[in-house]
Scaffold this motif. Structure first.
Motif, PDB file in Angstrom:
ATOM      1  N   UNK A   1       0.789  -1.221   0.000  1.00 23.32           N
ATOM      2  CA  UNK A   1       0.000   0.000   0.000  1.00 23.32           C
ATOM      3  C   UNK A   1       0.818   1.266   0.000  1.00 23.32           C
ATOM      4  N   UNK A   2       2.085   1.184   0.436  1.00 25.07           N
ATOM      5  CA  UNK A   2       2.964   2.358   0.362  1.00 25.07           C
ATOM      6  C   UNK A   2       3.282   2.676  -1.096  1.00 25.07           C
ATOM      7  N   UNK A   3       3.614   3.912  -1.370  1.00 29.27           N
ATOM      8  CA  UNK A   3       4.048   4.330  -2.706  1.00 29.27           C
ATOM      9  C   UNK A   3       5.542   4.615  -2.688  1.00 29.27           C
ATOM     10  N   UNK A   4       6.187   4.267  -3.796  1.00 28.09           N
ATOM     11  CA  UNK A   4       7.618   4.523  -3.959  1.00 28.09           C
ATOM     12  C   UNK A   4       7.814   5.220  -5.302  1.00 28.09           C
TER      13      UNK A   4
ATOM     14  N   UNK B   1       5.274  14.189  -7.449  1.00 33.86           N
ATOM     15  CA  UNK B   1       4.761  12.819  -7.332  1.00 33.86           C
ATOM     16  C   UNK B   1       4.514  12.392  -5.885  1.00 33.86           C
ATOM     17  N   UNK B   2       5.036  13.146  -4.931  1.00 32.22           N
ATOM     18  CA  UNK B   2       4.900  12.768  -3.524  1.00 32.22           C
ATOM     19  C   UNK B   2       3.461  12.984  -3.053  1.00 32.22           C
ATOM     20  N   UNK B   3       2.924  11.978  -2.372  1.00 29.41           N
ATOM     21  CA  UNK B   3       1.585  12.051  -1.780  1.00 29.41           C
ATOM     22  C   UNK B   3       1.689  11.617  -0.315  1.00 29.41           C
ATOM     23  N   UNK B   4       0.595  11.712   0.448  1.00 27.40           N
ATOM     24  CA  UNK B   4       0.646  11.228   1.840  1.00 27.40           C
ATOM     25  C   UNK B   4       0.986   9.740   1.954  1.00 27.40           C
TER      26      UNK B   4
ATOM     27  N   UNK C   1      16.900  16.302  -0.299  1.00 25.23           N
ATOM     28  CA  UNK C   1      16.204  17.395   0.389  1.00 25.23           C
ATOM     29  C   UNK C   1      14.689  17.171   0.357  1.00 25.23           C
ATOM     30  N   UNK C   2      14.183  16.705  -0.777  1.00 25.20           N
ATOM     31  CA  UNK C   2      12.749  16.378  -0.853  1.00 25.20           C
ATOM     32  C   UNK C   2      12.415  15.267   0.139  1.00 25.20           C
ATOM     33  N   UNK C   3      13.271  14.249   0.184  1.00 22.61           N
ATOM     34  CA  UNK C   3      13.053  13.165   1.141  1.00 22.61           C
ATOM     35  C   UNK C   3      13.077  13.660   2.575  1.00 22.61           C
ATOM     36  N   UNK C   4      14.025  14.531   2.900  1.00 18.51           N
ATOM     37  CA  UNK C   4      14.109  15.071   4.267  1.00 18.51           C
ATOM     38  C   UNK C   4      12.858  15.871   4.615  1.00 18.51           C
ATOM     39  N   UNK C   5      12.384  16.662   3.650  1.00 18.34           N
ATOM     40  CA  UNK C   5      11.232  17.524   3.888  1.00 18.34           C
ATOM     41  C   UNK C   5       9.978  16.706   4.199  1.00 18.34           C
ATOM     42  N   UNK C   6       9.863  15.535   3.565  1.00 19.50           N
ATOM     43  CA  UNK C   6       8.650  14.724   3.728  1.00 19.50           C
ATOM     44  C   UNK C   6       8.869  13.486   4.603  1.00 19.50           C
ATOM     45  N   UNK C   7      10.067  13.331   5.139  1.00 25.71           N
ATOM     46  CA  UNK C   7      10.339  12.175   5.985  1.00 25.71           C
ATOM     47  C   UNK C   7      10.373  10.862   5.232  1.00 25.71           C
TER      48      UNK C   7
END
Length: 227
Positions: free
Chosen positions: A15-18, A59-62, A84-90
């Motif tokens: 169910x997770x998105x990558x 492309x990032x979603x909850x 940086x995008x990864x850090x911002x969204x955890x």
């Protein structure tokens, strides 16, 4: 490639998105599917053919759990912005070498860079790769301008007829492949799949062979221009 192990050990689950590249080998998206997660395809940068950080951000979603970037053709993805995008969204951020890429020592890389520099200075009628210092040119990928895939394919057939061992590096976007189909259209990925052609830059090529290859490309380039 250790994508499955890395994602699984980080807790990525069904169910997770990558987020993965839409242009390139299917192995990365297939590895995501094997974890039970859902690959979400993002567009690539027009110069590097690696993930475009702006497209990743879009492309990032909850439901996004991770980003897998792939270094393509011997050029590195823009990991600073992607991390940086990864850090911002955890999010977990994974960087992978292109599946099937050869290990290149510095001597081979220098030789390939010299071949690429020569071809960049001689080729006309095709769009040569951007000159980047860290590029190792695992593949020397040009773009054939034209009205789409038939022009690139005709160019490739004509080059092979002249003895140039060229190849189409990515025949189709990953989201068009069986088992990975998605109803998306990413413009840079579509263009890259339609236009790109890999020319040989093996370290053992002689200057005479490079001259013949450049001559063959230049003789054909003017015949296949956009309408």
């Amino acid at each position: 490639m250790r994508t499955v192990e890395t994602l699984s050990s980080a807790g990525v689950r069904g169910g997770d998105e990558v987020v993965v590249p839409a242009y390139g080998n299917p192995e990365v998206a297939e590895a995501v599917v094997r974890t039970g997660a859902v690959p979400v395809f993002a567009d690539v940068d027009a110069d590097s053919y690696c993930l475009d950080p702006a497209a990743v951000a879009d492309a990032v979603t909850p439901r996004t759990a991770a980003i897998v970037a792939v270094h393509r053709f011997g050029r590195k993805a823009d990991m600073g912005w992607i991390r940086e995008i990864g850090r911002r969204h955890g999010l977990l951020v994974v960087a992978e070498e292109e599946p099937g890429a050869e290990r290149t020592d510095e001597g081979q890389a220098r030789r390939r860079r010299a071949h690429a520099k020569y071809l960049n200075s001689r080729l006309t009628g095709v769009v040569t790769p951007a000159a980047v210092a860290e590029h190792t040119y695992e593949q020397y990928v040009v773009r054939v301008p034209g009205n789409g895939r038939p022009d690139r394919d005709a160019f490739a057939r004509a080059l092979r007829g002249r003895g140039v061992d060229c190849r189409i590096p990515v025949p189709a976007p990953v989201y068009r492949l069986p088992g990975l189909r998605r109803d998306v259209c990413l413009p840079q990925t579509e263009r890259a799949a339609d236009e790109t052609l890999a020319l040989p830059v093996r370290p053992d090529l002689s200057r005479r062979e490079l001259q013949r290859m450049a001559g063959a490309c230049n003789a054909l380039g003017g015949l296949l221009q956009p309408a």
